[in-house]
Structure formats: structure tokens, C-alpha cells
Design a protein around this motif. Structure first.
Motif, PDB file in Angstrom:
ATOM      1  N   ALA A 163       8.193  -1.574  12.560  1.00  0.00           N
ATOM      2  CA  ALA A 163       9.354  -2.425  12.935  1.00  0.00           C
ATOM      3  C   ALA A 163      10.723  -1.512  13.031  1.00  0.00           C
ATOM      4  N   ARG A 180       1.179  -5.087   5.079  1.00  0.00           N
ATOM      5  CA  ARG A 180       2.607  -5.470   4.974  1.00  0.00           C
ATOM      6  C   ARG A 180       3.518  -4.223   5.161  1.00  0.00           C
ATOM      7  N   ASN A 205      10.301 -11.096   3.628  1.00  0.00           N
ATOM      8  CA  ASN A 205      11.442 -10.297   4.055  1.00  0.00           C
ATOM      9  C   ASN A 205      11.097  -9.771   5.441  1.00  0.00           C
ATOM     10  N   THR A 206       9.741  -9.675   5.985  1.00  0.00           N
ATOM     11  CA  THR A 206       9.877  -9.313   7.228  1.00  0.00           C
ATOM     12  C   THR A 206      10.122 -10.412   8.093  1.00  0.00           C
ATOM     13  N   LYS A 207       9.864 -11.548   7.819  1.00  0.00           N
ATOM     14  CA  LYS A 207      10.533 -12.754   8.568  1.00  0.00           C
ATOM     15  C   LYS A 207      12.068 -12.721   8.736  1.00  0.00           C
ATOM     16  N   GLU A 210      13.914  -9.906   8.749  1.00  0.00           N
ATOM     17  CA  GLU A 210      14.203  -8.575   9.169  1.00  0.00           C
ATOM     18  C   GLU A 210      14.749  -7.878   8.084  1.00  0.00           C
ATOM     19  N   ALA A 240      10.438  -4.998   2.878  1.00  0.00           N
ATOM     20  CA  ALA A 240       9.075  -5.518   2.890  1.00  0.00           C
ATOM     21  C   ALA A 240       8.072  -4.300   2.686  1.00  0.00           C
ATOM     22  N   TYR A 262      13.072  -5.183   6.613  1.00  0.00           N
ATOM     23  CA  TYR A 262      11.946  -4.533   6.573  1.00  0.00           C
ATOM     24  C   TYR A 262      11.860  -3.501   5.672  1.00  0.00           C
ATOM     25  N   VAL A 293       3.459  -2.948   8.976  1.00  0.00           N
ATOM     26  CA  VAL A 293       4.215  -3.819   9.701  1.00  0.00           C
ATOM     27  C   VAL A 293       5.756  -3.341   9.667  1.00  0.00           C
ATOM     28  N   GLY A 294       6.282  -3.244   8.471  1.00  0.00           N
ATOM     29  CA  GLY A 294       7.426  -2.953   8.171  1.00  0.00           C
ATOM     30  C   GLY A 294       7.842  -1.610   8.670  1.00  0.00           C
TER      31      GLY A 294
END
Length: 486
Positions: A95, A88, A59-61, A63, A68, A65, A91-92
Motif C-alpha cells: 500500500a 499483513r 489498521n489496513t481498513k 489506511e 499495520a 499502513y 499488504v501494508g
């Protein structure tokens, strides 16, 4: 810790095999298919934290977020000591510019995995940004602080005799200057800072005088080319002009936001677009995207790129200029063009959008009409739903149909989402997504596309969709530090 659900060894083994299939799909960059497989594995055995973390990575790839973050939380519920779950989720949150929350997650990762240098580096980045934002908020209360744009006097900037590029005389950008500038950019050379500042400041002055929604009329026999996200992919951006012709007095372009970030040549793209806007005011139209904002530029590279190539002051002036960009365009009085999509309200009119005080508001924030115009996404089912991104919302075909009827228009054209074929037609033909960054981030493998809107006769138009592939470009170290490509 979430309650463990009893799963037989046979079912657990089957779930693990499906997870392995998902891993292979992920390795081949088939993220949506990988998500489906990870979901299958989770449905069979919801007790395995890595399944959620792996789905969060997919899901991060993409976008997504918001999703994610949800998967990171589920991984933590299954195993509160699973470091990658916090990673994870962190990171979400990062972003989405939730820097304080992201720092908390990375702090936990570092505690659980003291030797994780990557997590430690991300924590340090978060802490630096939080400190800088606090400082900026403090000085923002000082009403005597000047705008960066007001501190620059281009006339005082000496252009050295050794400078071998074309020059701007008397503030007039010419076709010859732009041709020379593009040639320099293709050779990875810069223009003089005086001319960069002149271009940015002149565009800022121009856009300040424009409404938040600009009307675009195509003369009979001419065409307007609508492009989606280009995201700093300068060589692919120039390939559009190679395939379709450069902007001119008889061939206009509308670039629909997200000119910068992600790619490593964002500065070259935005200066080229701004210069063409000055040369052909009715031959180049620019819509603000969600990446023409401070939050995104801090994370995805544009701020670092401008500082590396020129200065912190120039980035601040870009920030002040992005605030002035229009939020939407109305083409031929029938096509509404916006970067993201439609509002969470049913009563939004074009007049309301035209009257938004975008300059006073500045940054779009994470809610409200201005935010939704930049962040919303279409959805195939009726009604509205929470966004997979974590900001904005998803709108269905009935929402699009109502908006078109209310405002007496035919359709909306938007961007904001990578599409494998470069474009996608949805909502019974009334909602089109156009994306113009092929092989997005050098990893997705998608085509790019643009739309030629051709005016055959007075009041009539037709749409011509053109796809194109990525071209080679110099390999340059990304500017967005540890967060590039997540």
C-alpha cells in the motif's frame, strides 16, 4: 521468536473472549473500536500472533499502513512461521508502494502456505510491478523519450459519424457539452477519446502556468464550496451538485484532492472536474491529493481503469497532468486549503509553498515539504508524531496555531481522512477535515460533507457545513485487482 510471557489460563481465556468481541466489532465495520479491543487482548496475553494480525487488518481498513506493518512484524516476532503475519506486513508495504519488500513477504507466505492462491496472486502482481518499474527507470534515462502528452495530436483523431454525443468545436468546452457528457457518464457511456484528450491536455496547459499555491477570492454575495476526497464515487459526486448546485460563474467549487482511485468511476469524475475548470476557470479549483500520484494509481485502480476504458497512453497523460496540479489554495487570504496538512518544520511560509517547483519534482516521494502537504494528518496532542500511515507525520494544535500566526491566517482546511460525520473540527477550530465520499468504499458507512464559504461583505466570510448520505450507484467490478478494498 520473542520471549514468551507467562500468562495464566484464566487471563488467556479472558483475552480470548475480548478477541471475540473485537471480531464482532470488525464484522460490523467498527474498526477503531475493534482496535481498542484487540489491544486489550494483547495487553492481557501478548503471546498470540493472530491478535496482532487482526489488529493489523483493522489498521489496513483505516489506511494506517505504518501501524499495520508494525503489527505484522509483532505477529512474526511471536511466531516466525505464522503466514498471516507476513501477509499483513506485505499488504501494508504494498500500500505504501514498497513493492520489493512486499514481494519478499508474499514469497514467504507462499512458502509457508503453498495452497494460498490469494498470496500467490499478490506475489505475481508485485513481481510484475517491480519489473515494470525497472523498465520505466531504464528508459527514463533516455533523454530522447518524448512525453506522452507530446505524442498526441487531437486534430488527427477522427470522430465517427455514428458518435451520438455532443462535440467540442474549435477547442471550446461549453455548458451544453458538459451537460451531455455528464448525462452519458450517468448512463455508463463514454465520450469520444478525442474530446477526453482535448480536455486533459488543455487543463495540463492551464495548470502548468499556475503557482503551487493559488489565491481564491470570493466576490461579495457569492460562495465557494470546498469538497474533500470523492475517490471515484461519481454518483455521490454528482449528488453534491444536485444538493448544492452545479459550478457556475457565481458559484465556485474547490475540490481538495483525491478525485480518483478506490471507486470505479474515477475517470468520469476527473473529466467532469477538468471540463468545468475549462468552462469556468474561476469557478472550479483543484488541489493535488496523495492519490493524484503514480504510486497510488498503480495500487488503487485509476491506472487500470483508464487503461480499460481508453488506453495506456491516456493514463500517462493523466500522470503528466496530475504533476501540474496546485498543491494548495489560499481562500480570502485567511483560509489555507491543502489535501494533507502541515510540515515537519516550524518555519514554512505561504511564500515558500507558493514557490515549490512541483512540476520539476513530479512525484512527491515519501519525505520533504511536498510529500507532507499531501500526506500529513492532525493529532489532538501537542507537537509532532510519526504517522500511522507510514508516510508524512501527525501535527498537533500547537503546530497549527504557530503556522496560522506565522502566516497571518485564520485556519487550515484539509481532507485526506475519512470522518464518520463527513467532517471534523479540531485544534481549537483552526483545523478542519472535510471528506466528501459517503459510505467510503461501499463499506465504511460514513456521511459525506462539504463546506460553503459565504462572503457576506468585503473581507468577511462564514462557514456552513453540509452533510449528505450516499446514493445508489451501479455495481461495477473494481479496477484495482486483488488489492481493492484492503
Amino acid at each position: 521468536m520473542a520471549a514468551t510471557i507467562q500468562v495464566s489460563e484464566e487471563i488467556a481465556a479472558k483475552a480470548n473472549l475480548i478477541k471475540e468481541e473485537a471480531n464482532k466489532l470488525f464484522a460490523n465495520k467498527k474498526y477503531e473500536e475493534a482496535i481498542e479491543k484487540y489491544t486489550e487482548a494483547i495487553d492481557l496475553n501478548p503471546n498470540v500472533a493472530p491478535y496482532y494480525a487482526n489488529r493489523a487488518f483493522c489498521n489496513t481498513k483505516l489506511e494506517n499502513y505504518g501501524l499495520a506493518i508494525e503489527d505484522g512484524e509483532k505477529a512474526i516476532e511471536v511466531d516466525p512461521k505464522y503466514a498471516k503475519g507476513y501477509y499483513r506486513r506485505g499488504v501494508g508495504k504494498y500500500a505504501l508502494s514498497r513493492f520489493k519488500e512486499a514481494a519478499k513477504d508474499f514469497r514467504i507466505v507462499v512458502k509457508l502456505a503453498p495452497n494460498d492462491k490469494d498470496a500467490r496472486g499478490k506475489l505475481e502482481d508485485c513481481e510484475k510491478i517491480v519489473q515494470r518499474l525497472a523498465f520505466e527507470a531504464a528508459i527514463a534515462g533516455d533523454h530522447d523519450v518524448k512525453r506522452a502528452s507530446d505524442t498526441i495530436n487531437v486534430q488527427d483523431m477522427l470522430v465517427e459519424d455514428s458518435y451520438d454525443g455532443a462535440r467540442i468545436d474549435d477547442g471550446q468546452v461549453t455548458k451544453e457539452f458538459i451537460d451531455d457528457m455528464i448525462d452519458r457518464f450517468l448512463k455508463q457511456k463514454k465520450i469520444h477519446k478525442r474530446y477526453a484528450y482535448e480536455i486533459i491536455l488543455q487543463c495540463q496547459k492551464y495548470f502548468t502556468q499556475q503557482p503551487s499555491m493559488v489565491d481564491v477570492d470570493i466576490p461579495v454575495g457569492q460562495k465557494l464550496t470546498i469538497c474533500g476526497d470523492v475517490h471515484g464515487q461519481f454518483y455521490d459526486f454528482m449528488n453534491i451538485f444536485k444538493l448544492n448546485g452545479r459550478p457556475s460563474e457565481t458559484h465556485a467549487y474547490l475540490f481538495n484532492g483525491d478525485f480518483v482511485d478506490r471507486g470505479t468511476f474515477s475517470l468520469e469524475i476527473i473529466l467532469t472536474l477538468f471540463a468545468y475548470k475549462l468552462l469556468y476557470p474561476k469557478g472550479m479549483y483543484l488541489t493535488r491529493g496523495n492519490h493524484e500520484t503514480d504510486d497510488m494509481n498503480k495500487v488503487y485502480g485509476f491506472e487500470d481503469e483508464v487503461k480499460a476504458k481508453f488506453s495506456d497512453t491516456m493514463f500517462k497523460i493523466f500522470s503528466e497532468t496530475f504533476v501540474t496540479l496546485p498543491l494548495a489554495h489560499l481562500v480570502q487570504k485567511k483560509i489555507f486549503v491543502v489535501h494533507g496538512g502541515l510540515s515537519s518544520r516550524d518555519d514554512v511560509t505561504l511564500d515558500e509553498i507558493r514557490a515549490i517547483d512541483r512540476i520539476k519534482k513530479g512525484q512527491p516521494g515519501q519525505e520533504g515539504l511536498m510529500c507532507e502537504l499531501l500526506w500529513a494528518d492532525p493529532h489532538p496532542l501537542p507537537g509532532r508524531r510519526p504517522s500511522a500511515r507510514g508516510v508524512g507525520q501527525r501535527f498537533g494544535p500547537d503546530v497549527t496555531d504557530h503556522f496560522c500566526k506565522l502566516n497571518n491566517i485564520d485556519m487550515i482546511i484539509r481532507s485526506h481522512e475519512v470522518k464518520q460525520e463527513g467532517y471534523q473540527i479540531e485544534h481549537n477550530g483552526k483545523c478542519v477535515t472535510i471528506f466528501s465520499a459517503p459510505n467510503y468504499c461501499d463499506s465504511v458507512g460514513n456521511k459525506g460533507a462539504y463546506i460553503n464559504v459565504i462572503c457576506d461583505k468585503e473581507g468577511e466570510y462564514k462557514l456552513d457545513y453540509v452533510q449528505f448520505d450516499a446514493v445508489d450507484h451501479p455495481k461495477v467490478q473494481p479496477y484495482s485487482n486483488r488489492f481493492r478494498g484492503f
